[in-house]
Design an enzyme around this catalytic site. Structure first.
Site, mmCIF file in Angstrom:
data_model
loop_
_atom_site.group_PDB
_atom_site.id
_atom_site.type_symbol
_atom_site.label_atom_id
_atom_site.label_comp_id
_atom_site.label_asym_id
_atom_site.label_seq_id
_atom_site.Cartn_x
_atom_site.Cartn_y
_atom_site.Cartn_z
ATOM 1 C CG ASP A 141 -36.800 -41.290 10.242
ATOM 2 O OD1 ASP A 141 -35.876 -41.170 9.433
ATOM 3 O OD2 ASP A 141 -36.614 -41.480 11.456
ATOM 4 C CG ASN A 201 -29.222 -42.365 0.165
ATOM 5 O OD1 ASN A 201 -29.255 -41.771 1.235
ATOM 6 N ND2 ASN A 201 -30.265 -43.019 -0.319
ATOM 7 C CG HIS A 236 -31.390 -40.897 3.735
ATOM 8 N ND1 HIS A 236 -31.435 -42.222 3.380
ATOM 9 C CD2 HIS A 236 -31.117 -40.894 5.056
ATOM 10 C CE1 HIS A 236 -31.222 -42.978 4.445
ATOM 11 N NE2 HIS A 236 -31.029 -42.184 5.467
ATOM 12 C CD GLU A 263 -33.901 -43.270 0.701
ATOM 13 O OE1 GLU A 263 -32.841 -42.608 0.832
ATOM 14 O OE2 GLU A 263 -33.990 -44.465 0.990
#
Ligand code: GLP
Length: 256
Positions: free
Chosen positions: A67, A136, A138, A143
């Site tokens: 990313d 979270n 990811h 996400e």
């Protein structure tokens, strides 16, 4: 899914580095997928040390970053392109043109993402993908709610992800709100995957990823669908796992 509970992130780094070394020895033109964040740092350091000792060469490898932030100057110290060069690729013999990063400054994000997917296909896919996991759940910047079939695309970062990554920036407002990320489908196309996670703050997402239901609300749970995943965690990150005794007996690692 192979779950190895290690004494420390350093021990995990040695195990992961052995896996990377074996992969490159079996296929010198290995295609590696690289994660950013703090969790893989000990692994990159160990790989650099092995390169400096002459134990491994990356000269024929190709590397793809998971990313990249959107809108940061390419040479920004916190762009993932700069980050991976600083902590890994500039310190080994991989060719600079063989390190691919999503184009976070493209005029046409969709075209940049399409080209990224094409580059991975032209490299004949990723042999070994290194992953961390966000607080979270990811992977990359996929996400919660990301399709489990998603491809490289533009994504808006959650408030939690922005909070988690803001400390790397001088000013909170400098933290980007969007990124280009390989999709979950892209990640699952890798032929093998290593996920590293350490510390108490990752215990809940490790529990959900490994022992919870497969759901888009926990992107890392998608790894349960992949045939060749190794999870390398320390005792703290493993502390919520219900079946840790089984993992220890089946996959090695710290014996209680
Ligand atoms: C960022 C990256 C992820 C990384 C995550 C966790 O969100 N895009 O690839 O896994 O941070 O980072 P850390 O390992 O520092 O907890």
């Amino acid at each position: 899914m192979k779950v190895v509970i290690c004494n420390s992130n350093v021990e995990a780094a040695y195990i992961a580095a052995d896996m990377v070394t074996a992969q490159i020895e079996s296929k010198p033109n290995t295609v590696l997928g690289l994660a950013t964040g703090s969790s893989p740092l000990a692994l990159y350091e160990e790989l650099v040390n092995r390169y400096r000792r002459g134990d491994i060469s990356f000269a024929c490898t190709t590397m793809f970053l998971l990313d990249e932030y959107v809108g940061l100057p390419v040479d920004h110290p916190q762009s993932f392109k700069t980050f991976i060069r600083r902590v890994f690729t500039d310190q080994i013999d991989v060719k600079a043109k063989a390190v691919y990063v999503p184009e976070g400054n493209a005029l046409d994000d969709q075209e940049a993402c399409r080209k990224y997917e094409v580059s991975i296909v032209e490299a004949e896919g990723i042999d070994l993908q290194i992953l961390g996991i966000g607080s979270n759940g990811h992977i990359g910047f996929n996400e919660p709610s990301s399709s489990l079939a998603s491809r490289t695309r533009l994504i808006t970062l959650t408030e939690q992800t922005q909070r988690d990554n803001a400390p790397y920036f001088d000013h909170r407002n400098d933290m980007p709100t969007q990124a280009l990320t390989q999709g979950i489908g892209t990640i699952l196309d890798a032929r093998s995957i290593i996920l590293v996670a350490f510390g108490l703050k990752k215990r809940d997402v490790v529990k959900s990823a490994v022992e919870g239901p497969v759901t888009a609300m926990m992107p890392a749970s998608s790894l349960q669908l992949h045939p060749n995943v190794t999870i390398l965690i320390d005792e703290a990150a493993a502390s919520e796992l219900e079946h840790s005794e089984y993992y220890r007996s089946a996959f090695g690692g710290v014996t209680s």
